[in-house]
Design a protein around this motif. Structure first.
Motif, PDB file in Angstrom:
ATOM      1  N   HIS A 103       0.805  -1.215   0.000  1.00 36.91           N
ATOM      2  CA  HIS A 103       0.000   0.000   0.000  1.00 36.91           C
ATOM      3  C   HIS A 103       0.840   1.268   0.000  1.00 36.91           C
ATOM      4  N   VAL A 104       2.148   1.146   0.203  1.00 39.19           N
ATOM      5  CA  VAL A 104       3.030   2.310   0.306  1.00 39.19           C
ATOM      6  C   VAL A 104       3.524   2.678  -1.093  1.00 39.19           C
ATOM      7  N   ARG A 105       3.480   3.978  -1.409  1.00 35.53           N
ATOM      8  CA  ARG A 105       3.984   4.446  -2.698  1.00 35.53           C
ATOM      9  C   ARG A 105       5.466   4.762  -2.583  1.00 35.53           C
ATOM     10  N   LEU A 106       6.241   4.306  -3.540  1.00 37.60           N
ATOM     11  CA  LEU A 106       7.678   4.545  -3.525  1.00 37.60           C
ATOM     12  C   LEU A 106       7.978   5.985  -3.928  1.00 37.60           C
ATOM     13  N   PHE A 107       9.151   6.493  -3.493  1.00 41.40           N
ATOM     14  CA  PHE A 107       9.544   7.839  -3.934  1.00 41.40           C
ATOM     15  C   PHE A 107      10.509   7.776  -5.115  1.00 41.40           C
ATOM     16  N   SER A 108      10.746   6.587  -5.643  1.00 37.62           N
ATOM     17  CA  SER A 108      11.512   6.429  -6.877  1.00 37.62           C
ATOM     18  C   SER A 108      10.551   6.187  -8.034  1.00 37.62           C
ATOM     19  N   ALA A 123      10.029  13.270  -5.044  1.00 36.08           N
ATOM     20  CA  ALA A 123       9.042  12.682  -4.133  1.00 36.08           C
ATOM     21  C   ALA A 123       9.640  12.437  -2.757  1.00 36.08           C
ATOM     22  N   ARG A 124      10.938  12.120  -2.716  1.00 38.56           N
ATOM     23  CA  ARG A 124      11.599  11.943  -1.423  1.00 38.56           C
ATOM     24  C   ARG A 124      11.688  13.266  -0.681  1.00 38.56           C
ATOM     25  N   TYR A 148       5.107   6.876 -10.284  1.00 39.18           N
ATOM     26  CA  TYR A 148       5.578   6.356  -9.001  1.00 39.18           C
ATOM     27  C   TYR A 148       4.670   5.207  -8.579  1.00 39.18           C
ATOM     28  N   PRO A 149       5.161   3.972  -8.582  1.00 42.61           N
ATOM     29  CA  PRO A 149       4.303   2.843  -8.231  1.00 42.61           C
ATOM     30  C   PRO A 149       4.176   2.658  -6.719  1.00 42.61           C
TER      31      PRO A 149
END
Length: 447
Positions: free
Chosen positions: A47-52, A248-249, A79-80
């Motif tokens: 459920h967590v979206r990556l920042f890459s 995103a990071r 961003y998946p």
């Protein structure tokens, strides 16, 4: 030795990338995964979206393998979530590798054939024996080399500030989780809504948790959030913001900062948990060594990082740093007392090798207890390892990686008094400071 496979432990992003690289080098991989599908650990935080971006999450050799089979990859700039990463990339990659990937196989040990770690003779000529357990019983697999990309997901760090569980922590497991809860699940959302939630930790997982609970509190204002930090002050905990080359990071830290500065999140710094008490109502009190306490706690999210499980590697000779439990030549490059994520010098087989011939730790596990690992780093690691195993030493030593800067220059683990002593002494980056390569490596690496 050429007739036996290179065994790769773990069918996660780095393990499957290793298999693709080995195939390109003309070597036969065998990936062993104890889960029932590729990316089993990734799916647990799906459920967590990556920042890459996707472009940074697909290994080059894996992309070439998939493209040759008609794979239509996702939008490189998207961003998946973890679930999308597993479903749209890792599982198709495992399918492309075919029977070179085995599921439901737990590795329980590895040794030099017929020799325990004490015996010198034959360590450079005898193959490795990988001990595994399956539903059908125990097996022994002969391997020419071993790449351990099993990660650290199943060995989280405890809440206790000294690296061991705090007194009472084990008895409060019903109130403590080490994984980010999926608040889109109605039952889990109800568990946390309107409660006093404590988040412990200073990394990106902790920042993600703070944002998740801040959004929950906007819907349920009776939700209280307290953030426990072992660090003595916030400092650069929020990261580099707009200076982060992974936007995103940077945005993640900015959103957490805004919630803290608005007063929606209470912050306790210098908080090193010693005791977890349960009161008469079943709520928790979290207490430090110096008897400071946060009381009336309903739920704790211990985003305190992870550590490697080295137990099944006890019969091979590893050269590990005494502090980080990372390969000794890699450790100075990733020590959180010195480096942020964006200051790690690109590295490969040379830094990851051990006294045991043909044994490598790669991916998150190679970082030991150091945080902030990027998938791109792992992909370059296994590209270099595969080249080394094939005899292409020149390619193995060639750095083929540019990592994005975090916008933070300096260590995240320094004690406050150490950090204070170094304020004003930090050299310019161009003069070989903390954002430069180690002196013996030559010029700074582009990241």
């Amino acid at each position: 030795m050429n007739e036996v496979p290179v065994v790769v432990v773990g069918a996660g992003p780095v393990g499957l990338a290793a298999a693709a690289d080995l195939l390109e080098q003309g070597l036969e991989p065998l990936v062993l995964e104890r889960g029932e599908h590729a990316g089993a650990a990734v799916a647990q935080w799906g459920h967590v979206r990556l920042f890459s971006r996707w472009s940074e999450l697909v290994a080059p050799a894996a992309r070439r393998l998939l493209d040759g089979r008609g794979w239509r990859g996702p939008d490189d700039d998207a961003y998946p979530t973890g679930a999308q990463w597993a479903a749209d990339y890792l599982r198709p990659l495992a399918t492309a590798l075919g029977d070179r990937v085995r599921f439901g196989v737990e590795v329980t040990g590895v040794a030099r054939r017929g020799r325990d770690r004490v015996v010198d003779a034959g360590r450079d000529t005898e193959p490795l024996t990988v001990h595994v357990r399956t539903a059908g019983g125990e097996e022994r697999i002969t391997a020419r080399a071993l790449i351990d990309a099993s990660g650290t997901w199943h060995t989280p760090n405890p809440l206790g500030g000294d690296g061991l569980p705090a007194a009472g922590e084990r008895d409060a497991v019903d109130r403590i989780t080490h994984h980010l809860p999926d608040l889109s699940d109605a039952q889990l959302r109800q568990r946390y809504a309107g409660r006093h939630v404590v988040v412990a930790g200073s990394g990106h997982s902790a920042l993600t948790a703070l944002i998740m609970f801040d959004e929950l509190a906007a819907e349920r204002p009776d939700t209280r959030i307290t953030w426990l930090l072992r660090r003595g002050r916030l400092g650069d905990t929020f990261g580099g913001g707009v200076a982060d080359q992974l936007p995103a990071r940077g945005a993640l830290g900015d959103r957490a900062r805004a919630a803290v500065e608005a007063g929606r999140i209470a912050v306790e710094t210098g908080f090193r948990t010693d005791v977890v008490e349960r009161d008469g109502r079943g709520r928790l009190n979290v207490v430090t060594v110096d008897r400071r306490r946060v009381s009336d706690v309903d739920e704790v999210v211990a985003a305190t990082g992870f550590r490697p499980d080295l137990s099944w590697l006890s019969e091979v000779r590893l050269d590990l740093d005494t502090t980080l439990q990372a390969p000794v030549r890699l450790a100075p490059l990733i020590d959180p007392n010195v480096h942020s994520c964006g200051t790690v010098y690109p590295h490969g087989a040379a830094e990851l090798a051990h006294p045991e011939p043909g044994v490598y730790l790669a991916g998150m596990k190679s970082y030991g207890r150091a945080p902030t690992f990027l998938a791109m780093t792992g992909y370059e690691q296994v590209r270099s390892i595969a080249a080394e195993l094939s005899g292409d030493t020149e390619s193995a030593r060639r750095v083929e990686l540019t990592l994005p800067e975090t916008g933070v220059c300096g260590g995240s683990g320094l004690l406050d008094e150490q950090a204070d002593e170094q304020v004003g002494e930090r050299p310019d980056e161009g003069a070989g400071g903390c954002c430069s390569a180690p002196a013996e490596k030559g010029a700074p690496a582009a990241r």
